[in-house]
Design an enzyme around this catalytic site. Sequence first.
Site, PDB file in Angstrom:
ATOM      1  N   GLY A  14       0.876  -1.202   0.055  1.00 23.26           N
ATOM      2  CA  GLY A  14      -0.010   0.203   0.015  1.00 23.26           C
ATOM      3  C   GLY A  14       0.732   1.390   0.157  1.00 23.26           C
ATOM      4  O   GLY A  14       0.223   2.375   0.406  1.00 23.26           O
ATOM      5  N   SER A  15       2.116   1.233  -0.636  1.00 20.85           N
ATOM      6  CA  SER A  15       2.791   2.651  -0.608  1.00 20.85           C
ATOM      7  C   SER A  15       2.308   3.647  -1.527  1.00 20.85           C
ATOM      8  O   SER A  15       2.254   4.848  -1.173  1.00 20.85           O
ATOM      9  CB  SER A  15       4.360   2.254  -0.777  1.00 20.85           C
ATOM     10  OG  SER A  15       4.648   1.789  -2.164  1.00 20.85           O
ATOM     11  N   ASN A  16       1.734   3.116  -2.589  1.00 28.60           N
ATOM     12  CA  ASN A  16       1.077   4.008  -3.356  1.00 28.60           C
ATOM     13  C   ASN A  16      -0.350   4.476  -2.807  1.00 28.60           C
ATOM     14  O   ASN A  16      -0.597   5.544  -3.112  1.00 28.60           O
ATOM     15  CB  ASN A  16       0.431   3.223  -4.868  1.00 28.60           C
ATOM     16  CG  ASN A  16       1.902   3.386  -5.675  1.00 28.60           C
ATOM     17  OD1 ASN A  16       2.116   4.272  -6.431  1.00 28.60           O
ATOM     18  ND2 ASN A  16       2.743   2.001  -5.999  1.00 28.60           N
ATOM     19  N   ARG A  69     -14.022 -16.230 -10.193  1.00 25.63           N
ATOM     20  CA  ARG A  69     -13.527 -14.962 -10.419  1.00 25.63           C
ATOM     21  C   ARG A  69     -14.941 -13.910 -10.518  1.00 25.63           C
ATOM     22  O   ARG A  69     -15.009 -12.874  -9.780  1.00 25.63           O
ATOM     23  CB  ARG A  69     -12.812 -14.802 -11.602  1.00 25.63           C
ATOM     24  CG  ARG A  69     -12.069 -13.646 -11.731  1.00 25.63           C
ATOM     25  CD  ARG A  69     -11.124 -13.502 -12.852  1.00 25.63           C
ATOM     26  NE  ARG A  69     -10.092 -14.576 -12.817  1.00 25.63           N
ATOM     27  CZ  ARG A  69      -9.002 -14.567 -12.101  1.00 25.63           C
ATOM     28  NH1 ARG A  69      -8.847 -13.647 -11.378  1.00 25.63           N
ATOM     29  NH2 ARG A  69      -8.112 -15.495 -12.286  1.00 25.63           N
ATOM     30  N   MET A  94      -3.586  -7.272  -6.954  1.00 28.83           N
ATOM     31  CA  MET A  94      -2.976  -8.259  -7.471  1.00 28.83           C
ATOM     32  C   MET A  94      -3.899  -9.648  -8.016  1.00 28.83           C
ATOM     33  O   MET A  94      -3.327 -10.606  -8.255  1.00 28.83           O
ATOM     34  CB  MET A  94      -1.779  -9.123  -6.770  1.00 28.83           C
ATOM     35  CG  MET A  94      -0.772  -8.114  -6.129  1.00 28.83           C
ATOM     36  SD  MET A  94       0.305  -7.141  -7.702  1.00 28.83           S
ATOM     37  CE  MET A  94       0.929  -8.633  -8.254  1.00 28.83           C
ATOM     38  N   LEU A  97      -9.192  -9.243 -13.329  1.00 30.41           N
ATOM     39  CA  LEU A  97     -10.395  -8.695 -13.225  1.00 30.41           C
ATOM     40  C   LEU A  97     -11.206  -9.394 -14.313  1.00 30.41           C
ATOM     41  O   LEU A  97     -10.602  -9.584 -15.552  1.00 30.41           O
ATOM     42  CB  LEU A  97     -10.614  -7.278 -13.182  1.00 30.41           C
ATOM     43  CG  LEU A  97      -9.818  -6.828 -12.014  1.00 30.41           C
ATOM     44  CD1 LEU A  97      -9.648  -5.295 -12.333  1.00 30.41           C
ATOM     45  CD2 LEU A  97     -10.801  -6.828 -10.956  1.00 30.41           C
ATOM     46  N   ASN A 111      -4.745   2.060 -13.259  1.00 28.32           N
ATOM     47  CA  ASN A 111      -3.891   1.045 -12.827  1.00 28.32           C
ATOM     48  C   ASN A 111      -2.462   1.913 -12.880  1.00 28.32           C
ATOM     49  O   ASN A 111      -2.359   2.735 -13.958  1.00 28.32           O
ATOM     50  CB  ASN A 111      -3.889  -0.082 -13.221  1.00 28.32           C
ATOM     51  CG  ASN A 111      -2.914  -1.109 -12.813  1.00 28.32           C
ATOM     52  OD1 ASN A 111      -2.969  -1.205 -11.633  1.00 28.32           O
ATOM     53  ND2 ASN A 111      -1.957  -1.584 -13.593  1.00 28.32           N
ATOM     54  N   HIS A 113       1.356   0.616 -13.373  1.00 31.78           N
ATOM     55  CA  HIS A 113       2.155  -0.498 -13.466  1.00 31.78           C
ATOM     56  C   HIS A 113       3.813  -0.102 -13.533  1.00 31.78           C
ATOM     57  O   HIS A 113       4.071   1.128 -14.153  1.00 31.78           O
ATOM     58  CB  HIS A 113       1.959  -1.120 -15.181  1.00 31.78           C
ATOM     59  CG  HIS A 113       2.598  -2.184 -15.617  1.00 31.78           C
ATOM     60  ND1 HIS A 113       2.336  -3.321 -14.980  1.00 31.78           N
ATOM     61  CD2 HIS A 113       3.813  -2.181 -16.553  1.00 31.78           C
ATOM     62  CE1 HIS A 113       3.538  -4.170 -15.710  1.00 31.78           C
ATOM     63  NE2 HIS A 113       4.262  -3.559 -16.304  1.00 31.78           N
ATOM     64  N   ALA A 177       9.266   7.432  -8.106  1.00 24.92           N
ATOM     65  CA  ALA A 177       8.402   8.002  -9.373  1.00 24.92           C
ATOM     66  C   ALA A 177       7.117   7.548  -9.300  1.00 24.92           C
ATOM     67  O   ALA A 177       6.102   8.583  -9.502  1.00 24.92           O
ATOM     68  CB  ALA A 177       9.116   7.466 -10.620  1.00 24.92           C
TER      69      ALA A 177
END
Length: 219
Positions: A14-16, A69, A94, A97, A111, A113, A177
């Site tokens: 969860g750093s983003n 799913r 992760m 979908l 998202n 990436h 970044a």
Amino acid sequence: MGALKVAVLISGRGSNLQALIDAFGPQVADSPVQIVLVLSNRPAAQGLERAAKAGLKTEIVDHKAFASREDFDVAMDREIRAAGAELVVLAGFMRLLSEGFVNAWRDRMINIHPALLPAFPGLDTHRRALDAGVKLHGCTVHFVRHETDTGPVIAQAAVPVLPGDDEAALAARVLWAEHRLYPLALRLIAEGKVRVEGERAIVDDGAAADAVLINPPLP
Ligand code: GRF
């Protein structure tokens, strides 16, 4: 215009998410973005603690509790809509979908990436960038399409790959970044500066003709 209501989907560290909380959390006055839900498919995700600490609503939808799913995605969709989210923000989520979920949130799901797409979709991007010997690497924020790590590119950040880099050093440089790029991209969307035309995202204010990163540098 009110703040854009977003649900952030996570699976781990969860750093983003933290970067988004720092930029748009409840402590930020006049934020253009409101995080109405943090949803994790993993009960132990560290990001859930970050969300709770910030006073955000959290939900766990454990994929292991669902037979398919599709059933899992329906349960997530229900939580996201109940929270009133207008945009879904994948931040280290992760799970693949289902087509139904991706289509339901078409052009309303983004998202991040850890590579300069369309280079290096999928996993182990830093290892693969090192193996390929590329001199620039980075990260991409994009709208989500059904095929993994495809979809209109909204914003990208490039970083140099340095001669002594190992995977951890390169990952740390890219992550730094990411933490700057994701809030920027989300702000642009919230301000109505991003639109999708065909399979391209057009960004007002998105061009910097003098932005050049050369590696190795000019003498
Ligand atoms: C990031 O590298 C992101 O680009 C990728 O998964 C990682 C998530 O890290 N999709 P964190 O959970 O945000 O710390």
